[in-house]
Structures are given as structure tokens and as C-alpha cells.
Write an enzyme that holds these catalytic residues in place. Structure first.
Site, PDB file in Angstrom:
ATOM      1  N   TYR A  57       6.295   5.680  -6.055  1.00  0.00           N
ATOM      2  CA  TYR A  57       5.048   6.213  -6.622  1.00  0.00           C
ATOM      3  C   TYR A  57       5.377   7.098  -7.831  1.00  0.00           C
ATOM      4  CZ  TYR A  57       2.922   4.801  -2.128  1.00  0.00           C
ATOM      5  OH  TYR A  57       2.500   4.107  -1.022  1.00  0.00           O
ATOM      6  N   HIS A 126       9.593   0.141   2.935  1.00  0.00           N
ATOM      7  CA  HIS A 126       8.306  -0.082   2.257  1.00  0.00           C
ATOM      8  C   HIS A 126       7.912  -1.560   2.280  1.00  0.00           C
ATOM      9  CE1 HIS A 126       5.822   1.901  -1.212  1.00  0.00           C
ATOM     10  NE2 HIS A 126       5.069   1.136  -0.476  1.00  0.00           N
ATOM     11  N   PRO A 243      -7.436   3.131   3.716  1.00  0.00           N
ATOM     12  CA  PRO A 243      -8.467   3.057   4.756  1.00  0.00           C
ATOM     13  C   PRO A 243      -9.887   3.105   4.190  1.00  0.00           C
ATOM     14  CG  PRO A 243      -7.542   5.265   4.695  1.00  0.00           C
ATOM     15  CD  PRO A 243      -6.703   4.414   3.763  1.00  0.00           C
ATOM     16  N   LEU A 244     -10.001   3.523   2.922  1.00  0.00           N
ATOM     17  CA  LEU A 244     -11.319   3.559   2.272  1.00  0.00           C
ATOM     18  C   LEU A 244     -11.486   2.375   1.331  1.00  0.00           C
ATOM     19  CD1 LEU A 244     -11.357   7.399   1.491  1.00  0.00           C
ATOM     20  CD2 LEU A 244     -12.498   6.219   3.391  1.00  0.00           C
ATOM     21  N   GLY A 245     -10.660   1.344   1.541  1.00  0.00           N
ATOM     22  CA  GLY A 245     -10.770   0.168   0.666  1.00  0.00           C
ATOM     23  C   GLY A 245     -10.551   0.539  -0.784  1.00  0.00           C
ATOM     24  N   ARG A 246      -9.594   1.441  -1.024  1.00  0.00           N
ATOM     25  CA  ARG A 246      -9.248   1.920  -2.376  1.00  0.00           C
ATOM     26  C   ARG A 246     -10.481   2.492  -3.071  1.00  0.00           C
ATOM     27  NH1 ARG A 246      -4.021  -0.246  -2.809  1.00  0.00           N
ATOM     28  NH2 ARG A 246      -3.713  -2.209  -1.721  1.00  0.00           N
ATOM     29  N   GLY A 247     -11.348   3.059  -2.267  1.00  0.00           N
ATOM     30  CA  GLY A 247     -12.543   3.726  -2.800  1.00  0.00           C
ATOM     31  C   GLY A 247     -13.804   2.908  -2.637  1.00  0.00           C
ATOM     32  N   GLY A 251     -18.762   3.712  -1.285  1.00  0.00           N
ATOM     33  CA  GLY A 251     -20.071   3.436  -1.892  1.00  0.00           C
ATOM     34  C   GLY A 251     -20.311   4.183  -3.183  1.00  0.00           C
TER      35      GLY A 251
END
Ligand SMILES: NC(=O)c1ccc[n+]([C@@H]2O[C@H](COP(=O)([O-])OP(=O)(O)OC[C@H]3O[C@@H](n4cnc5c(N)ncnc54)[C@H](OP(=O)(O)O)[C@@H]3O)[C@@H](O)[C@H]2O)c1
Length: 353
Positions: A57, A126, A243-247, A251
Site C-alpha cells: 500500500y 497477501h 466490506p462496504l463494497g469500496r464505498g 449509497g
């Protein structure tokens, strides 16, 4: 509410913090190391323990940032980092897999130095390097544990067969893989609606080789099988990434808003067409959120937490307000009917890489 970290005997907070986007993957314009370090410290203040980074990263920058942020707070954090990928070109985020023992052991030393710690709590492989048997890469990492440089080991984006091969050599403490309302590959199709399957798991993982600049690299290895079931059977933690679907699942995103250096600008799930076709997913999540006076991000995380005691999600954020919002998801209880409705969401349009 605390969750066991694999078979280590250690219990930690149910939600961790993903730090990748602070230095890599998402638009550079939004990067601010001082603000990000404050988010990491605010997470520790709020009781978050699992802090997730990786050597690739920002080609080391993210580990350095995490190292600075936790200085003086070492005992509060469970530091998770990763090796086995090598950055070829930082600007384009091109990288390749290298799971040779000498590379992994060198990377452990580099991570220790960048993080400024005596020992890494959790070191993940990884990605599995197709050219190196997983048992060989894992065996090398086990020597880093024996040497006292690493406490526990984890795997990222593996198949059940690869998890078995590694576990036979040295205990796996955690498996990290993409899992969310719109990516369900690690559930192996067991009792699932197939979200994440519609676009074809094979195509997704092949694509992960090239364009997976925000996490994938060097194609070929097929993550898959009922990985969550495997973690239950083997007393291993499951750490859902993105976990947030990359944002998307929050919504709050709109098509076309991604800058060129944002990984999502070229991601098949973030095209205008995909936004339109996946609308039903985010609408359903938003409806359930509204019924609780909660947000879609909180519902997305609560769904994951409700799936299994083994699950410890690591939502990523560069914002203190989003951090606080995400952590409150641990107190959100969804009804059986709501969980059923979320389970039954349609498969998303667009491959994940
Ligand atoms: N093992 C692997 O191969 C791998 C691959 C990818 C990621 N990861 C790890 O998983 C972590 C999480 O994944 P991720 O960061 O890619 O995706 P994510 O957690 O699904 O989503 C992060 C995105 O959501 C936004 N966000 C977060 N909370 C929000 C909220 N409450 N409301 C609105 N927007 C919100 C963030 O923007 P803001 O910054 O504005 O909040 C960011 O754009 C990473 O940080 C990384 O540590 C691992």
C-alpha cells in the site's frame, strides 16, 4: 460483543480499521497523512484493535503512516500487515506476486522497520504465488514466527485447498477475503443467492491479476470454496475486506465521480451502467437502514457481523465521521426477516476487478 482472534486465545473488538485507502487505491487528492493518522488514533481511542495495512500500500508509505500513528499506543493495536506482492510501478499500482521464502522474510524485516515495532501481530500472505507451493511460502513465514518477528499468520484470497495446505504446516489465525453484500465468493454458494457469482467467479479472479490494483495482483490463483465454513471448522477468524463494497454500499457514491488515479475509475462495478443496474441492491439496503434510523454502511456491516462469530470486518475510511458511523454498526441488530431480505439480494452487475 468481542470476537476471538482465531485460535490465539485473544479477543478483540468486532470491527477493525482498513488503512489502505489512506495511501493507495483511492484518489490521491483526498490523501492527508496527518488526518489519516488522527483517524487511526481515534479508532484506537474507540476501542478498535485490528489495524490493517500491507507492504504494497503506497509501496511502504501506508505502513510508515500506521507506524507513526500507533507510536506510544502499541499495546492498544493488533497490527496486521501483508507480504508476497511486489510493486513494479507505484503510479499505475502495477505489481506482481512473489512468494519465495527469501522475499517474504525480507518483507517481514522491511515491515517491522517501517512500522517501527518489535513484532508484527498478524502477517498475511497477501496472495499465493503460483510458482511457489503455498506450504513453502507459509513455512518461511512460520520461521518468522519462531524467530519472534511475527506473532500470528494469515492468508488472503485463497482457496479452501490452499488454506488446508497452509494449516497443515502452521496454524492459520485469519483468512482475509473480499466479502460484502455484493461480493459473496467466500461463501462458496452454500445457501446463498449467488451475489458475486452472476458475473462468473473465474472471470473475476482472472481479472484480479491485472487490474486489481487496489488489492489483487498477478492473476491465476482461484480464491474460492466455502471459506467462511472452513474458518468455522478450523477456529480461524474471517476478515472481510472491502466490506462496504469500496464505498458503493454506503449509497453515497455517484457514477462518473472518480478521478483517474482512483482504482474505481476503471473498475467494472463502478461504470455508469453498473451503477444503474445495481441500484436495486443499494435501494434495498437503504430501505432497511431507514427503518432503523441507521445508514446503509451500518446495515452492510451489521449483515456481516450477523453472519458468523468468526467475522471481523475492516471497513476502510479516511474520515473520522465515517469511522464513528461504521463503529456504531456493532450495536445495530437486524431482524431475521431483514437478514433474509439482504441474503436474497440479486447478484451484482460487473466483475469485482
Ligand atoms: N487483502 C486484500 O487483498 C485487500 C484488498 C482490498 C482491501 N483490503 C483491506 O480492506 C480494507 C477495506 O477495504 P476498502 O477500504 O477498499 O473498501 P471498503 O471498506 O468497502 O470501502 C471504503 C470506501 O468507503 C468509504 N466509506 C467508508 N465508510 C463510509 C461511510 N460510513 N459512509 C460513506 N462512505 C464511507 C470510504 O471513503 P472515506 O475515506 O471518505 O470514508 C472509501 O471510499 C482496506 O483498507 C484494506 O486494508 C485488503
Amino acid at each position: 460483543m468481542r470476537r476471538r482472534l482465531g485460535g490465539t486465545g485473544r479477543e478483540i473488538a468486532p470491527l477493525g480499521l482498513g488503512c489502505m485507502g489512506m495511501s493507495w487505491g483511492y484518489a490521491e487528492r483526498g490523501r492527508d497523512d496527518a488526518r489519516s493518522a488522527a483517524v487511526i488514533r481515534a479508532a484506537l481511542d474507540a476501542g478498535v484493535e485490528l489495524i490493517d495495512t500491507a507492504g504494497v500500500y503506497g509501496d511502504g508509505r501506508n505502513e510508515e503512516l500506521v507506524g507513526r500513528a500507533i507510536r506510544g499506543r502499541r499495546e492498544d493495536a493488533v497490527i496486521a500487515t501483508k507480504g508476497g506482492l511486489v510493486v513494479d510501478d507505484l503510479a499505475s499500482r502495477r505489481m506482481h506476486r512473489d512468494g519465495r521464502p527469501e522475499t517474504l522474510l525480507r518483507q517481514v524485516d522491511e515491515s517491522l522497520s517501517r512500522l517501527g515495532v518489535e513484532r508484527i501481530d498478524l502477517f498475511y500472505l497477501h496472495r499465493v504465488d503460483e510458482r511457489v507451493p503455498v506450504a513453502e511460502s507459509w513455512g518461511a513465514l512460520a520461521t518468522a514466527v519462531e524467530a519472534g518477528k511475527v506473532r500470528w499468520l494469515g492468508l488472503s484470497e485463497v482457496s479452501v485447498a490452499q488454506a488446508d495446505a497452509a494449516h497443515a504446516v502452521h496454524p492459520v489465525t485469519a483468512i482475509q477475503s473480499e466479502l460484502s453484500l455484493w461480493t459473496r465468493d467466500p461463501l462458496g454458494g452454500a445457501g446463498e443467492t449467488g451475489a458475486g457469482r452472476g458475473t462468473g467467479a473465474a472471470g473475476e479472479t482472472r481479472a484480479a491479476g491485472g487490474a486489481g490494483a487496489a488489492g489483487g495482483a498477478g492473476g491465476g490463483t482461484e480464491p474460492g470454496g466455502d471459506l467462511l465454513g472452513w474458518t468455522r471448522e478450523h477456529d480461524v477468524s474471517f476478515v472481510p475486506f472491502a466490506p462496504l463494497g469500496r464505498g458503493y454500499l454506503t449509497g453515497t457514491l455517484a457514477p462518473g465521480e472518480f478521478e483517474d488515479d482512483d482504482f474505481r475509475a476503471a473498475n467494472p462495478r463502478f461504470t455508469p451502467e453498473a451503477f444503474a443496474r445495481n441500484r436495486a441492491i443499494v435501494d434495498a439496503v437503504s430501505r432497511i437502514a431507514a427503518a432503523h434510523g441507521a445508514t446503509p454502511a451500518q446495515v452492510s456491516l451489521a449483515w456481516l457481523l450477523a453472519r458468523s462469530e468468526r467475522i471481523i470486518p475492516i471497513p476502510g475510511t479516511r474520515s473520522g465521521a465515517h469511522l464513528a458511523e461504521n463503529l456504531a454498526a456493532a450495536d445495530l441488530e437486524l431482524s431475521g426477516a431483514e437478514l433474509g431480505e439482504l441474503d436474497a439480494l440479486p447478484a451484482p452487475y460487473g466483475s469485482r476487478y
